[in-house]
Design an enzyme around this catalytic site. Structure first.
Site, PDB file in Angstrom:
ATOM      1  N   GLU A 171     -39.341 -77.261 -36.777  1.00  0.00           N
ATOM      2  CA  GLU A 171     -40.626 -77.939 -36.497  1.00  0.00           C
ATOM      3  C   GLU A 171     -40.621 -78.517 -35.079  1.00  0.00           C
ATOM      4  O   GLU A 171     -41.638 -78.496 -34.377  1.00  0.00           O
ATOM      5  CB  GLU A 171     -40.876 -79.029 -37.543  1.00  0.00           C
ATOM      6  CG  GLU A 171     -41.171 -78.430 -38.930  1.00  0.00           C
ATOM      7  CD  GLU A 171     -41.407 -79.486 -39.985  1.00  0.00           C
ATOM      8  OE1 GLU A 171     -40.516 -80.333 -40.183  1.00  0.00           O
ATOM      9  OE2 GLU A 171     -42.485 -79.464 -40.614  1.00  0.00           O
ATOM     10  N   GLU A 180     -36.799 -76.550 -46.456  1.00  0.00           N
ATOM     11  CA  GLU A 180     -37.179 -77.757 -47.191  1.00  0.00           C
ATOM     12  C   GLU A 180     -37.344 -77.510 -48.689  1.00  0.00           C
ATOM     13  O   GLU A 180     -36.984 -78.341 -49.517  1.00  0.00           O
ATOM     14  CB  GLU A 180     -38.494 -78.340 -46.628  1.00  0.00           C
ATOM     15  CG  GLU A 180     -38.333 -79.105 -45.322  1.00  0.00           C
ATOM     16  CD  GLU A 180     -38.415 -78.236 -44.080  1.00  0.00           C
ATOM     17  OE1 GLU A 180     -38.229 -77.001 -44.175  1.00  0.00           O
ATOM     18  OE2 GLU A 180     -38.652 -78.788 -42.991  1.00  0.00           O
ATOM     19  N   GLY A 234     -36.768 -79.589 -39.950  1.00  0.00           N
ATOM     20  CA  GLY A 234     -37.322 -80.369 -38.836  1.00  0.00           C
ATOM     21  C   GLY A 234     -36.875 -79.838 -37.481  1.00  0.00           C
ATOM     22  O   GLY A 234     -37.566 -80.043 -36.477  1.00  0.00           O
ATOM     23  N   ALA A 244     -33.577 -82.517 -40.715  1.00  0.00           N
ATOM     24  CA  ALA A 244     -33.345 -83.922 -41.086  1.00  0.00           C
ATOM     25  C   ALA A 244     -31.857 -84.144 -41.343  1.00  0.00           C
ATOM     26  O   ALA A 244     -31.162 -83.243 -41.812  1.00  0.00           O
ATOM     27  CB  ALA A 244     -34.132 -84.246 -42.349  1.00  0.00           C
TER      28      ALA A 244
HETATM   29  C1  LIG Z   1     -38.053 -84.224 -44.430  1.00  0.00           C
HETATM   30  C2  LIG Z   1     -37.121 -83.092 -44.315  1.00  0.00           C
HETATM   31  C3  LIG Z   1     -36.858 -82.462 -43.160  1.00  0.00           C
HETATM   32  C4  LIG Z   1     -37.507 -82.851 -41.871  1.00  0.00           C
HETATM   33  C5  LIG Z   1     -35.880 -81.375 -43.079  1.00  0.00           C
HETATM   34  O1  LIG Z   1     -35.510 -80.932 -42.037  1.00  0.00           O
HETATM   35  S1  LIG Z   1     -35.240 -80.801 -44.570  1.00  0.00           S
HETATM   36  C6  LIG Z   1     -34.067 -79.582 -44.035  1.00  0.00           C
HETATM   37  C7  LIG Z   1     -32.743 -80.228 -43.714  1.00  0.00           C
HETATM   38  N1  LIG Z   1     -31.765 -79.235 -43.324  1.00  0.00           N
HETATM   39  C8  LIG Z   1     -31.173 -78.441 -44.207  1.00  0.00           C
HETATM   40  O2  LIG Z   1     -31.477 -78.411 -45.385  1.00  0.00           O
HETATM   41  C9  LIG Z   1     -30.057 -77.587 -43.681  1.00  0.00           C
HETATM   42  C10 LIG Z   1     -28.906 -77.664 -44.659  1.00  0.00           C
HETATM   43  N2  LIG Z   1     -27.720 -77.064 -44.105  1.00  0.00           N
HETATM   44  C11 LIG Z   1     -27.464 -75.747 -44.167  1.00  0.00           C
HETATM   45  O3  LIG Z   1     -28.238 -74.914 -44.597  1.00  0.00           O
HETATM   46  C12 LIG Z   1     -26.100 -75.322 -43.685  1.00  0.00           C
HETATM   47  O4  LIG Z   1     -25.226 -76.433 -43.766  1.00  0.00           O
HETATM   48  C13 LIG Z   1     -26.115 -74.803 -42.239  1.00  0.00           C
HETATM   49  C14 LIG Z   1     -26.876 -73.465 -42.214  1.00  0.00           C
HETATM   50  C15 LIG Z   1     -26.757 -75.789 -41.270  1.00  0.00           C
HETATM   51  C16 LIG Z   1     -24.662 -74.555 -41.785  1.00  0.00           C
HETATM   52  O5  LIG Z   1     -24.045 -73.735 -42.746  1.00  0.00           O
HETATM   53  P1  LIG Z   1     -22.485 -73.406 -42.628  1.00  0.00           P
HETATM   54  O6  LIG Z   1     -22.175 -72.863 -41.273  1.00  0.00           O
HETATM   55  O7  LIG Z   1     -22.147 -72.554 -43.807  1.00  0.00           O
HETATM   56  O8  LIG Z   1     -21.745 -74.808 -42.694  1.00  0.00           O
HETATM   57  P2  LIG Z   1     -21.751 -75.925 -43.819  1.00  0.00           P
HETATM   58  O9  LIG Z   1     -22.842 -75.714 -44.821  1.00  0.00           O
HETATM   59  O10 LIG Z   1     -20.361 -76.059 -44.348  1.00  0.00           O
HETATM   60  O11 LIG Z   1     -22.132 -77.219 -42.971  1.00  0.00           O
HETATM   61  C17 LIG Z   1     -21.263 -77.652 -41.916  1.00  0.00           C
HETATM   62  C18 LIG Z   1     -21.340 -79.151 -41.842  1.00  0.00           C
HETATM   63  O12 LIG Z   1     -22.650 -79.523 -41.419  1.00  0.00           O
HETATM   64  C19 LIG Z   1     -23.160 -80.512 -42.330  1.00  0.00           C
HETATM   65  N3  LIG Z   1     -24.624 -80.386 -42.345  1.00  0.00           N
HETATM   66  C20 LIG Z   1     -25.335 -79.281 -42.542  1.00  0.00           C
HETATM   67  N4  LIG Z   1     -26.645 -79.541 -42.485  1.00  0.00           N
HETATM   68  C21 LIG Z   1     -26.747 -80.861 -42.245  1.00  0.00           C
HETATM   69  C22 LIG Z   1     -27.858 -81.744 -42.081  1.00  0.00           C
HETATM   70  N5  LIG Z   1     -29.133 -81.286 -42.149  1.00  0.00           N
HETATM   71  N6  LIG Z   1     -27.620 -83.042 -41.852  1.00  0.00           N
HETATM   72  C23 LIG Z   1     -26.352 -83.494 -41.756  1.00  0.00           C
HETATM   73  N7  LIG Z   1     -25.240 -82.711 -41.903  1.00  0.00           N
HETATM   74  C24 LIG Z   1     -25.457 -81.415 -42.150  1.00  0.00           C
HETATM   75  C25 LIG Z   1     -22.516 -80.162 -43.640  1.00  0.00           C
HETATM   76  O13 LIG Z   1     -22.590 -81.250 -44.515  1.00  0.00           O
HETATM   77  C26 LIG Z   1     -21.113 -79.838 -43.187  1.00  0.00           C
HETATM   78  O14 LIG Z   1     -20.466 -81.058 -42.928  1.00  0.00           O
HETATM   79  P3  LIG Z   1     -18.914 -81.249 -43.281  1.00  0.00           P
HETATM   80  O15 LIG Z   1     -18.797 -80.997 -44.752  1.00  0.00           O
HETATM   81  O16 LIG Z   1     -18.196 -80.213 -42.458  1.00  0.00           O
HETATM   82  O17 LIG Z   1     -18.627 -82.656 -42.881  1.00  0.00           O
END
Ligand SMILES: C/C=C(\C)C(=O)SCCNC(=O)CCNC(=O)[C@H](O)C(C)(C)COP(=O)(O)OP(=O)(O)OC[C@H]1O[C@@H](n2cnc3c(N)ncnc32)[C@H](O)[C@@H]1OP(=O)(O)O
Length: 195
Positions: free
Chosen positions: A103, A123, A100, A61
């Site tokens: 998924e 999640e 997601g 998401a």
């Molecule tokens: C309902 C719910 C549903 C359907 C779901 O899917 S809930 C799950 C949502 N996803 C997450 O929780 C993933 C969260 N993100 C991470 O675990 C990490 O960011 C990563 C493993 C994806 C990457 O890690 P890493 O390489 O260490 O980099 P950063 O953590 O610094 O992230 C890089 C930039 O990406 C942005 N980011 C990460 N995940 C998301 C996301 N799901 N949506 C939008 N943006 C995301 C993060 O904010 C960083 O952005 P900047 O700070 O560089 O602008």
């Protein structure tokens, strides 16, 4: 957004495009809905490959949209439509398939992961449970104990562990899109020869 590319032969390549992690924003969900519909209705297309731009399949998401009202197509019917597609859909998983994003991959008919990919259902770390089929499709695929472990811990698994558990069908250290398209092409040739 999602880009639709017709590959010579019989493959449609759908590429998720939403930097930095190709999260499932309203625009991406709309793009997937439109391009999957297009691939399914094109008689020339025999198989579909789903991948993400810039070395990342999908981070789940779009957390940037959590604060606002829900817009765009809902996630569950979009994912269910992939599983219900009458043409094989292959997930080409590079970088990450989380929440997601996993998924989405679980609804595909075949999953190929790059050796450096990480997969998981994080999640729980947001106080949620996977709500778009993960709690059904993952246990069906790998059994309840292994699925519960991933769902309640939110831990990421490597591509090799995902292969061992049965989450993915194949791991490659090659070009993920080329490997997936080659596989989709051979699958479509097999299906064609049976028709
Ligand atoms: C309902 C719910 C549903 C359907 C779901 O899917 S809930 C799950 C949502 N996803 C997450 O929780 C993933 C969260 N993100 C991470 O675990 C990490 O960011 C990563 C493993 C994806 C990457 O890690 P890493 O390489 O260490 O980099 P950063 O953590 O610094 O992230 C890089 C930039 O990406 C942005 N980011 C990460 N995940 C998301 C996301 N799901 N949506 C939008 N943006 C995301 C993060 O904010 C960083 O952005 P900047 O700070 O560089 O602008």
């Amino acid at each position: 957004m999602a880009r639709y590319t017709r590959i010579p032969g019989s493959i449609a390549l759908i590429t998720l495009m939403n930097p930095p992690v190709n999260a499932l924003s309203a625009a991406v969900r709309q793009g997937i809905t439109d391009t999957v519909g297009r691939a399914v209705s094109d008689p020339e297309v025999k198989a579909v490959v789903l991948c993400g731009e810039n070395g990342k399949f999908c981070g789940g998401a779009d957390i940037r949209e959590f604060a606002g009202p829900m817009t765009g197509p809902p996630l569950i019917p979009m994912i269910d439509a992939i599983e219900a597609a009458e043409k094989p859909v292959v997930a080409a998983i590079e970088g990450i398939a989380l929440g997601g994003g996993l998924e989405l991959a679980l609804a595909c008919h075949y999953r190929i992961a790059h050796v450096k990919a990480r997969l998981g259902l994080p999640e729980v770390t947001l106080g949620l449970l996977p709500g778009a089929g993960g709690t059904q499709r993952l246990p069906r695929l790998i059994g309840v104990p292994a699925a519960l472990d991933l769902i309640v811990t939110g831990r990421h698994v490597s591509a090799q562990e995902a292969l061992k558990l049965g989450i993915v069908d194949q791991v490659t250290d090659g070009n993920i899109q080329e490997v997936a398209m080659e596989f989709a092409q051979s699958m479509s040739a097999t299906l064609n020869s049976r028709c």
